[in-house]
Design a protein around this motif. Structure first.
Motif, PDB file in Angstrom:
ATOM      1  N   THR A  92       0.789  -1.267  -0.108  1.00 52.98           N
ATOM      2  CA  THR A  92      -0.026  -0.021  -0.185  1.00 52.98           C
ATOM      3  C   THR A  92       0.778   1.309  -0.068  1.00 52.98           C
ATOM      4  N   VAL A 151      -5.749   4.681  -1.643  1.00 56.45           N
ATOM      5  CA  VAL A 151      -5.680   3.223  -1.203  1.00 56.45           C
ATOM      6  C   VAL A 151      -7.103   2.883  -0.721  1.00 56.45           C
ATOM      7  N   VAL A 186      -9.390  -0.250   0.875  1.00 57.27           N
ATOM      8  CA  VAL A 186      -9.352  -1.731   1.250  1.00 57.27           C
ATOM      9  C   VAL A 186     -10.820  -2.328   1.681  1.00 57.27           C
ATOM     10  N   ARG A 231      -8.395  -9.825   1.561  1.00 56.25           N
ATOM     11  CA  ARG A 231      -8.466  -8.381   1.457  1.00 56.25           C
ATOM     12  C   ARG A 231      -8.380  -7.955   0.066  1.00 56.25           C
ATOM     13  N   TYR A 270      -7.639  -4.637  -2.521  1.00 55.25           N
ATOM     14  CA  TYR A 270      -6.889  -3.289  -2.459  1.00 55.25           C
ATOM     15  C   TYR A 270      -7.337  -2.917  -3.784  1.00 55.25           C
TER      16      TYR A 270
END
Length: 189
Positions: A168, A174, A176, A183, A185
């Motif tokens: 990140t 960013v 999430v 996860r 992104y």
């Protein structure tokens, strides 16, 4: 042999090993974070059976290219095409010349369940950034360490906090979203 090599993955794909499918929840996130493609180029790194590249191409309208360094994975992806769709290419994204790709820039680059296996993560991310124009999106999906129970044989698959920080760092935006052990992104240059 490392897990970031064709020698590791090719036998798994050629013997019929298959991996986690895209869920409806993940499909909704892709639609929300990537939006309509309008024929813009998309690159799916580590495409495997090509499910994500086909989703980008057929459902979201990108002109998708799926790459994988396992020839059996690329052959499987191509064999599943029943209508014209993504293009498929056998390529090691971490090592091969980026000039071998069909486009010099991509509106979307995806990397689903691959980042954990990348050995030189900073170099990999540098290559991704070179292919993303302003306004592009890098969509990475990975497991997070500690999300599976101690007795789960797949508990080792997640990335740790330092690897997530590497992923990140240096992006202008960013986003999430967590999905069970995964996860997702959405990273923008």
């Amino acid at each position: 042999m490392t897990t970031a090599s064709s020698a590791y993955w090719e036998p798994l794909w050629s013997r019929g090993r298959r991996y986690r499918r895209i869920t409806d929840a993940e499909a909704r996130l892709l639609d929300e974070h990537l939006g309509p493609g309008h024929g813009r180029p998309a690159l799916d790194i580590g495409t495997g059976d090509g499910a994500l590249a086909r989703f980008l191409h057929h459902r979201l309208g990108y002109r998708a290219t799926g790459i994988d360094f396992a020839p059996s994975a690329v052959a499987l992806a191509a064999a599943q095409d029943t209508v014209p769709g993504p293009s498929w290419q056998c390529m090691d994204f971490a090592a091969d010349a980026l000039s071998a790709l069909p486009d010099t820039a991509y509106a979307v680059i995806t990397c689903r369940l691959v980042y954990r296996w990348v050995e030189d993560k900073p170099a990999f991310l540098d290559r991704v950034r070179r292919l993303l124009p302003p306004g592009g999106t890098f969509w990475a999906v990975t497991e997070i360490a500690g999300r599976r129970g101690d007795g789960d044989p797949l508990a080792h698959l997640g990335i740790d906090a330092a690897e997530a920080e590497t992923l990140t760092a240096g992006w202008s935006a960013v986003r999430v979203v967590d999905l069970d052990v995964l996860r997702c992104y959405a990273l923008r240059p």
